[in-house]
Design a protein around this motif. Sequence first.
Motif: not given
Length: 479
Positions: A173-179, A268-274, A342-345, A347-356
Amino acid sequence: ATANIGVVGLAVMGSNLARNLASREGNTVAVFNRSRSKTDELIEAHPEAEFVPAFSYEQFAASLTKPRTAVIMVKAGRPTDAVIDSLIEVFEPGDIIVDGGNALFTDTIRREKAVRETGINFVGAGISGGEEGALNGPSIMPGGSDESWVTLGPILRSIAAVAEGEPCVTHVGHDGAGHFVKMVHNGIEYADMQLIAEAYDLIRRGTGKTPAEIAEVFAEWNRGELESYLIEITAEVLRQTDAATGQPLVDVILDQAGAKGTGAWTVQTALSLGVPVSGIAEATFARSLSSHPEQREVSTGLPGPAEGLQVEDPDAFIEDVRLALYASKIVAYSQGFDEIRAGAAEYDWTIDLGAVSKIWRAGCIIRAQFLNRIADAYDAQPDLPVLLTAPYFVEALGRAQAAWRRIVSTSAHSGIPAPAFSSSLAYYDGLRAERLPAALIQGQRDFFGAHTYKRIDKPGTFHTLWSGDRTEIEAEDTH
Ligand code: NDP
């Protein structure tokens, strides 16, 4: 200019990645390191490789064909910023800077934005698999722009691990999606390792088997549905004898687990994303608990249960542990994919979970057969809201749940800590519940803070006049 790709930072990861790149047909690799010695050592040790050594950023840029493409493999944090700043000085619009280090995804978002203003492309790419993976084929999780993927895709495909004929790399996905995805990969790795450790502990305490005997149990498990790199290396570690003492190595290793921080980032990220990644959180906290000897020393005298673990049928017990491990693992992965969703939603990334899931099948630490089942689940339903509700996992959980419950209750009863097993089961039961005591929490929140609540029988937002006559009024929605 003769090199089509460059590597900056020639410590263990960078030099292995440079060698991997150089070993692929068609690649000539420019290499640069802040201190010259590492560059010299690499060139000297590998005369067979097509390296173009550079001793300044100017030289490095001059040795690269356009669009210049460079992978940074230096210490995450400020060193990465320093190298990016230097590369920007000598690169031109259209060139590509890839950060292959373990950057925090929010740093990658920030860097991508800053670098983009210069017209240079910035790609944060998670690279998993440690030294061995970097050399022979890692799992690669690149973010960044579509434009940079055109140039970068074929290069990364050529060096990635291969699973069932497919290279373990996809434009996440874009920008930080990979990390971001790499971060969650590491979080899942924490959970998987903790679950395996709990399984080992229960078997050891329950059956009295030696580590070498338990190694055989894991080796056997590795031939079934639990087949994975982590199960495989667990058997190797348990089989190892310490040369100095003749003891099993696992018995002479200090029982304080280290961590480099990616598990904590995931939580930490999960806590902020709920997002409730309880398995990953428990695994991270279990490492923290282990690493406080001063607290553990004063606590060993705390009262425990009268009876220790008594197992009548060791084989049946071991099978129960296996099923509890499998079920808890399904939960941990389901939670991890939930965090990516949730991260994709957010940060506006289109992430193919199957591909991951597919690019994790080889090259990385959590590689496992099991990931094919995850890919199947997302193939069948790309927008699956909860991974563990896919039919295959429902069947597996149904098969495992009685054993899972026995193991969690046995561990609680006999005073053996199994935080990841038990929190995973609690999560599972929480998800299943038709009603949760969250209703009471809403009542309490309304009582002390007038936070209001919704009703099951009509729309609107309500508040009870707790300090007045306790009638209910319709309220503004203030949460
Ligand atoms: P290190 O993280 O130990 O970093 C050492 C490298 O960083 C050296 O090349 C060093 O150059 C360079 N460096 C440090 N500070 C600066 C600076 N200010 N300017 C320029 N260069 C600098 O190396 P690793 O190979 O272990 O890891 C590289 C990256 O890969 C890290 O981000 C790490 O998190 C990530 N990673 C590591 C894995 C592993 O298994 N080790 C697995 C996956 C990712 P010098 O020689 O001049 O000191």
